[in-house]
Design a protein around this motif. Structure first.
Motif, PDB file in Angstrom:
ATOM      1  N   LYS A  56     -10.916  53.424   8.033  1.00  0.00           N
ATOM      2  CA  LYS A  56      -9.992  53.406   9.172  1.00  0.00           C
ATOM      3  C   LYS A  56     -10.601  52.564  10.280  1.00  0.00           C
ATOM      4  CE  LYS A  56      -6.494  54.476  11.705  1.00  0.00           C
ATOM      5  NZ  LYS A  56      -5.105  54.124  11.335  1.00  0.00           N
ATOM      6  N   TYR A  66      -9.827  50.921  14.139  1.00  0.00           N
ATOM      7  CA  TYR A  66      -8.986  50.892  15.341  1.00  0.00           C
ATOM      8  C   TYR A  66      -9.197  49.540  16.004  1.00  0.00           C
ATOM      9  CZ  TYR A  66      -9.062  56.015  14.884  1.00  0.00           C
ATOM     10  OH  TYR A  66      -8.966  57.307  14.435  1.00  0.00           O
ATOM     11  N   ALA A 108     -14.121  53.253  12.310  1.00  0.00           N
ATOM     12  CA  ALA A 108     -14.362  54.696  12.449  1.00  0.00           C
ATOM     13  C   ALA A 108     -14.729  55.335  11.114  1.00  0.00           C
ATOM     14  CB  ALA A 108     -13.141  55.375  13.046  1.00  0.00           C
ATOM     15  N   GLY A 139     -16.789  60.094  12.968  1.00  0.00           N
ATOM     16  CA  GLY A 139     -15.527  59.885  12.248  1.00  0.00           C
ATOM     17  C   GLY A 139     -14.802  61.157  11.853  1.00  0.00           C
ATOM     18  N   THR A 150     -11.172  61.285  13.048  1.00  0.00           N
ATOM     19  CA  THR A 150     -10.413  60.274  12.309  1.00  0.00           C
ATOM     20  C   THR A 150     -10.078  60.782  10.912  1.00  0.00           C
ATOM     21  OG1 THR A 150     -11.464  58.515  13.580  1.00  0.00           O
ATOM     22  CG2 THR A 150     -10.486  57.895  11.456  1.00  0.00           C
ATOM     23  N   ASP A 197      -1.973  60.036  10.685  1.00  0.00           N
ATOM     24  CA  ASP A 197      -2.304  58.616  10.766  1.00  0.00           C
ATOM     25  C   ASP A 197      -2.503  58.103   9.343  1.00  0.00           C
ATOM     26  OD1 ASP A 197      -2.834  56.254  12.023  1.00  0.00           O
ATOM     27  OD2 ASP A 197      -4.643  56.949  13.064  1.00  0.00           O
TER      28      ASP A 197
END
Ligand code: ADP
Ligand code: ADP
Length: 233
Positions: A11, A13, A22, A45, A48, A57
């Motif tokens: 992931k 950002y 992350a 993380g 996340t 997400d």
């Protein structure tokens, strides 16, 4: 209720000109009936990963399979359905609706699906009973202790018979006696076959799980079984 499988999950950002990585390729499985604690220092993380597991997400790359469903390939509407129907959330701050009674709060996930009949009410009463709130069905959250409010949240998390319960620092606002009571409920749910994934920064809470996954700098650092002896120490 099938296994959850995480493969090479990343992931990123994007912030203006900078990319924050992350999660940088995390893989592990959560078989049905497992009880996993996710730990790691701040910024490693955890949030996340929790957001991805909770279908809040989508990953940048890699796969997250809930049974046969790959989260990465789903539309936002499909993710919303999975969130409300297949995943039980328990938060540090309980997130109850103050205007609703205990019984109504437990049924909140059903409102979104328009499923509210006598059978659903009966199930909510059974769950309230299971978490020890049988005699508090008509109470409002403000009339309950923190531990009782978290019990409501746990009952609510189970109303749809979820794939797994995702607990985010669920005992973070509770004293040690109440923490033990909540962890005893998780123990019991897990021994009945419920899959539990919790994020915590407290070692003695994590030790109550069957397994501890530690993240570090967006990678899986260690993945260790908690022995029966460690659990009981
Ligand atoms: P933890 O929960 O372990 O503290 P996070 O998953 O929150 O870790 O954060 C991992 C990394 O990703 C950190 O460097 C954090 O600053 C960054 N991060 C988290 N969420 C976002 C976001 N929405 N936008 C940009 N960066 C983020
Ligand atoms: P926690 O680890 O307690 O769950 P958060 O997920 O709120 O905390 O934040 C963890 C880290 O991620 C923090 O360092 C925070 O600054 C960073 N972070 C979270 N959301 C964002 C965002 N939208 N943009 C940039 N950084 C973020």
């Amino acid at each position: 209720r099938l296994a959850t499988s995480i493969r090479n999950l990343t992931k990123e950002y994007v912030l203006k000109s900078e990319t924050v990585r992350a999660l940088r390729g995390v893989s592990f499985d959560v078989p049905e009936g497992d009880y996993v604690a996710i730990m790691g220092p701040s910024g490693s993380g955890k949030s996340t990963l929790l957001n991805l597991l909770g279908c809040l997400d989508k990953p940048t790359s890699g796969s997250l399979m809930l049974g046969d469903d790959d989260i990465a390939s789903m539309t936002d509407d499909q993710l919303a359905d999975i969130r409300s129907q297949r995943i039980g959330f328990v938060f540090q701050s309980y997130n109850l609706i103050q205007q609703l009674s205990v019984l109504e709060n437990i049924q909140v996930p059903l409102y979104y699906q328009g499923r509210l009949g006598p059978k659903e009410r009966e199930r909510a009463v059974a769950l309230a009973t299971e978490v020890g709130l049988k005699d508090r069905l008509g109470h409002r959250p403000s009339q309950l202790s923190g531990g009782q409010q978290q019990r409501v949240a746990i009952a609510r998390s189970l109303i749809n018979d979820p794939f797994f319960v995702l607990a985010d620092e669920a005992t973070g606002n509770l004293d040690s006696v109440t923490t033990d009571e909540i962890l005893a409920i998780f123990d019991r749910l897990n021994s009945e076959g419920r899959t539990i994934i919790m994020v915590t920064h407290e070692d003695d809470v994590a030790m109550r799980a069957k397994r501890i996954v530690r993240l570090k700098d967006g990678l899986l650092h260690t993945d260790e079984v908690v022995t029966e002896q460690e659990r009981n120490e």
